[in-house]
Design a protein around this motif. Structure first.
Motif, mmCIF file in Angstrom:
data_model
loop_
_atom_site.group_PDB
_atom_site.id
_atom_site.type_symbol
_atom_site.label_atom_id
_atom_site.label_comp_id
_atom_site.label_asym_id
_atom_site.label_seq_id
_atom_site.Cartn_x
_atom_site.Cartn_y
_atom_site.Cartn_z
ATOM 1 N N LYS A 102 -7.069 101.212 -36.848
ATOM 2 C CA LYS A 102 -7.181 101.683 -38.235
ATOM 3 C C LYS A 102 -5.815 101.579 -38.912
ATOM 4 N N ARG A 103 -4.779 102.076 -38.215
ATOM 5 C CA ARG A 103 -3.426 102.048 -38.781
ATOM 6 C C ARG A 103 -2.993 100.623 -39.105
ATOM 7 N N LYS A 104 -3.225 99.740 -38.148
ATOM 8 C CA LYS A 104 -2.776 98.357 -38.307
ATOM 9 C C LYS A 104 -3.503 97.694 -39.473
ATOM 10 N N PRO A 155 8.915 111.307 -28.712
ATOM 11 C CA PRO A 155 7.626 111.220 -28.033
ATOM 12 C C PRO A 155 6.519 110.586 -28.872
ATOM 13 N N SER A 156 6.420 110.983 -30.171
ATOM 14 C CA SER A 156 5.247 110.480 -30.876
ATOM 15 C C SER A 156 5.418 109.040 -31.357
ATOM 16 N N ALA A 157 6.667 108.582 -31.473
ATOM 17 C CA ALA A 157 6.869 107.186 -31.885
ATOM 18 C C ALA A 157 6.318 106.232 -30.834
ATOM 19 N N ILE A 159 3.822 107.024 -28.951
ATOM 20 C CA ILE A 159 2.403 107.323 -28.804
ATOM 21 C C ILE A 159 1.606 106.775 -29.982
ATOM 22 N N LYS A 160 2.219 106.849 -31.171
ATOM 23 C CA LYS A 160 1.560 106.329 -32.369
ATOM 24 C C LYS A 160 2.512 105.388 -33.093
ATOM 25 N N THR A 161 1.975 104.397 -33.760
ATOM 26 C CA THR A 161 2.858 103.467 -34.461
ATOM 27 C C THR A 161 3.360 104.038 -35.785
ATOM 28 N N HIS A 162 2.740 105.137 -36.252
ATOM 29 C CA HIS A 162 3.124 105.724 -37.535
ATOM 30 C C HIS A 162 3.215 104.691 -38.642
ATOM 31 N N HIS A 163 2.166 103.905 -38.714
ATOM 32 C CA HIS A 163 2.116 102.895 -39.751
ATOM 33 C C HIS A 163 2.054 103.550 -41.105
ATOM 34 N N ASN A 164 2.975 103.244 -41.934
ATOM 35 C CA ASN A 164 2.879 103.704 -43.301
ATOM 36 C C ASN A 164 2.799 102.442 -44.127
ATOM 37 N N VAL A 165 3.936 101.938 -44.530
ATOM 38 C CA VAL A 165 3.958 100.631 -45.171
ATOM 39 C C VAL A 165 4.906 99.752 -44.362
ATOM 40 N N PRO A 212 -0.171 111.136 -44.356
ATOM 41 C CA PRO A 212 0.072 109.860 -43.681
ATOM 42 C C PRO A 212 -0.406 108.662 -44.504
ATOM 43 N N GLY A 213 0.303 107.564 -44.375
ATOM 44 C CA GLY A 213 -0.074 106.320 -45.065
ATOM 45 C C GLY A 213 -1.533 105.925 -44.830
ATOM 46 N N PRO A 214 -2.032 105.975 -43.583
ATOM 47 C CA PRO A 214 -3.434 105.600 -43.347
ATOM 48 C C PRO A 214 -4.422 106.670 -43.806
ATOM 49 N N GLY A 215 -3.918 107.697 -44.464
ATOM 50 C CA GLY A 215 -4.772 108.676 -45.132
ATOM 51 C C GLY A 215 -5.757 109.361 -44.225
ATOM 52 N N SER A 253 3.567 123.687 -42.982
ATOM 53 C CA SER A 253 4.228 122.391 -43.164
ATOM 54 C C SER A 253 3.229 121.281 -43.460
ATOM 55 N N GLN A 254 2.064 121.383 -42.838
ATOM 56 C CA GLN A 254 1.054 120.360 -43.054
ATOM 57 C C GLN A 254 -0.306 120.948 -42.705
ATOM 58 N N ALA A 255 -1.311 120.653 -43.513
ATOM 59 C CA ALA A 255 -2.656 121.170 -43.254
ATOM 60 C C ALA A 255 -3.682 120.140 -43.707
ATOM 61 N N SER A 324 -0.416 123.507 -30.015
ATOM 62 C CA SER A 324 0.956 123.176 -30.426
ATOM 63 C C SER A 324 1.219 121.696 -30.186
ATOM 64 N N LYS A 325 2.291 121.192 -30.802
ATOM 65 C CA LYS A 325 2.820 119.861 -30.470
ATOM 66 C C LYS A 325 4.152 120.080 -29.791
ATOM 67 N N PRO A 326 4.443 119.571 -28.594
ATOM 68 C CA PRO A 326 3.452 119.052 -27.677
ATOM 69 C C PRO A 326 2.625 120.189 -27.076
ATOM 70 N N ALA A 328 -0.283 118.571 -28.008
ATOM 71 C CA ALA A 328 -1.061 117.841 -29.017
ATOM 72 C C ALA A 328 -0.101 117.155 -29.992
ATOM 73 N N THR A 329 -0.617 116.424 -30.937
ATOM 74 C CA THR A 329 0.195 115.894 -32.036
ATOM 75 C C THR A 329 -0.346 116.507 -33.328
ATOM 76 N N ILE A 330 0.345 116.273 -34.426
ATOM 77 C CA ILE A 330 -0.071 116.921 -35.674
ATOM 78 C C ILE A 330 -1.354 116.281 -36.187
ATOM 79 N N GLU A 331 -1.372 114.978 -36.313
ATOM 80 C CA GLU A 331 -2.627 114.292 -36.601
ATOM 81 C C GLU A 331 -3.386 114.279 -35.291
ATOM 82 N N MET A 332 -4.718 114.225 -35.349
ATOM 83 C CA MET A 332 -5.448 114.268 -34.085
ATOM 84 C C MET A 332 -5.663 112.879 -33.494
HETATM 85 P P1 XMP Z 1 2.069 113.266 -35.197
HETATM 86 O O1 XMP Z 1 0.591 113.143 -35.375
HETATM 87 O O2 XMP Z 1 2.671 112.120 -34.449
HETATM 88 O O3 XMP Z 1 2.654 113.233 -36.686
HETATM 89 O O4 XMP Z 1 2.471 114.587 -34.612
HETATM 90 C C1 XMP Z 1 3.977 113.544 -37.060
HETATM 91 C C2 XMP Z 1 4.063 113.296 -38.565
HETATM 92 O O5 XMP Z 1 3.847 111.925 -38.848
HETATM 93 C C3 XMP Z 1 2.734 111.752 -39.700
HETATM 94 N N1 XMP Z 1 1.973 110.566 -39.280
HETATM 95 C C4 XMP Z 1 1.940 109.426 -39.984
HETATM 96 N N2 XMP Z 1 2.513 109.092 -41.153
HETATM 97 N N3 XMP Z 1 1.542 106.969 -41.003
HETATM 98 C C5 XMP Z 1 2.292 107.868 -41.666
HETATM 99 O O6 XMP Z 1 2.773 107.548 -42.743
HETATM 100 C C6 XMP Z 1 0.941 107.228 -39.811
HETATM 101 O O7 XMP Z 1 0.272 106.368 -39.236
HETATM 102 C C7 XMP Z 1 1.152 108.525 -39.275
HETATM 103 N N4 XMP Z 1 0.734 109.136 -38.136
HETATM 104 C C8 XMP Z 1 1.239 110.397 -38.173
HETATM 105 C C9 XMP Z 1 1.922 113.023 -39.578
HETATM 106 O O8 XMP Z 1 1.119 113.228 -40.725
HETATM 107 C C10 XMP Z 1 3.004 114.048 -39.385
HETATM 108 O O9 XMP Z 1 3.590 114.420 -40.618
#
Ligand code: XMP
Length: 333
Positions: A102-104, A155-157, A159-165, A212-215, A253-255, A324-326, A328-332
């Protein structure tokens, strides 16, 4: 705040010198704090020679596109193009359940659409005498983003690519030959918020939680269908509105409200009725690397739950994620 006032003056002077008398600048906006503040700063420096582009990816929050338009165009006077690509995103997301896919997909499609818009703006500029070529690309990069991209291997980098733009600057710079302009690259988030206030951006936006970018595509576990997007959006809207009304939004911080893959059995009258499961998540954190679940008052949580079940068709069950993170992560996803 004298520090921010002099920052604004210096930055406006620097941008004017850099861009010159005729060059134009484009930049993507999301409705978030960073891109809005960067855009307003450009507006102050070069007026309509800055073009903001908002890509509607179909997975923004309820009424968000309209709100961004109101803020940027009506309130801040920024030159804005909205590219409504929601159908293109939603049809491409059909059947995609893996969050990284989805992110990609969203990241790549975003870049394609932004590039198409950039080319249109460039063409329009060619036909406008004295407009000048589009030569610059604006990024709302903050100091922590700069540091993160140099040294962050948290850790989360991994685990997730954190694709934004991700990839957008490369495409704009190497593909389109644009030069990068980053007015916020020496600032921390709190300073950007101060700068935003100083530039007349309203408090609601200045204090907005990151999105997050992928909404909500990564907050809908499993299939992202238009129906499921609607449900997640409505539940999220109720949750966030209630948090704001209760005056606790700024403590969190985030909800958000996520939508589970499974359904839960419920009762309607005396009939069995399967319905969607909403998972509420709210965390406090200072750096987003570790986080704690927010400790809601239980009666308040139950009130939120009742409203969501009553007002969002198809939902039969609401849960609260207390992890908590860890670990878990903030996004599921
Ligand atoms: P996690 O889920 O890794 O998130 O604990 C940490 C922060 O990063 C945000 N997040 C993203 N932001 N694209 C973004 O722009 C992404 O793919 C993405 N994944 C996680 C998350 O909302 C939190 O602020």
């Amino acid at each position: 705040n004298w520090k921010m006032t002099s920052f604004i003056d210096n930055e406006i002077t620097r941008v004017r010198r850099l861009v010159g008398e005729r060059g134009q600048v484009i930049g993507a906006v999301s409705g978030g704090v960073d891109s809005t503040v960067a855009a307003k700063l450009m507006k102050e420096a070069i007026g309509d020679r800055f073009h903001a582009v908002l890509v509607d990816n179909g997975v923004m929050r309820l009424n968000e596109c309209q709100q961004v338009k109101e803020t940027l165009v009506e309130h801040l006077g920024i030159n804005l193009t909205i590219a409504d690509a929601s159908e293109r995103f939603l049809s491409g997301l059909e059947g995609v359940v893996d969050p990284e896919k989805k992110r990609k997909f969203i990241g790549n499609t975003f870049i394609d659409i932004f590039e198409e818009e950039a080319i249109k703006i460039e063409k329009a500029a060619e036909n406008t005498p004295n407009a000048g070529k589009v030569e610059w690309f604006l990024q709302g990069t903050l100091y922590p983003d700069v540091i993160e991209s140099i040294s962050y291997k948290g850790p989360s980098a991994t685990i997730k690519t954190h694709h934004n733009v991700g990839g957008l600057p490369e495409r704009m710079m190497n593909g389109q030959g644009l030069k990068l302009i980053e007015p916020l690259r020496e600032l921390f988030k709190d300073e950007v918020r101060d700068l935003g206030r100083q530039l007349g951006i309203h408090e609601d936006l200045v204090m907005r939680h990151p999105f997050p970018g992928p909404g909500i595509a990564i907050r809908i576990l499993g299939d992202v269908t238009p129906e499921r997007v609607e449900i997640a959006r409505k539940a999220d809207h109720i949750f966030i509105s209630m948090i704001k009304e209760a005056g606790v939004y700024n403590e969190i911080s985030q909800a958000y409200a996520a939508l589970d893959t499974n359904k839960a059995v419920g009762v309607m009258g005396d009939k069995r009725q399967e319905g969607y499961i909403i998972i509420l998540r709210a965390v406090t954190t200072t750096d987003f690397m570790t986080a704690e679940a927010y400790k809601f008052d239980m009666d308040f949580l139950m009130k939120i739950s009742r409203r969501i079940v009553n007002e969002v068709d198809g939902v039969s069950c609401v849960t609260y994620n207390t992890t908590s993170k860890p670990p878990a992560t903030i996004e599921m996803q």
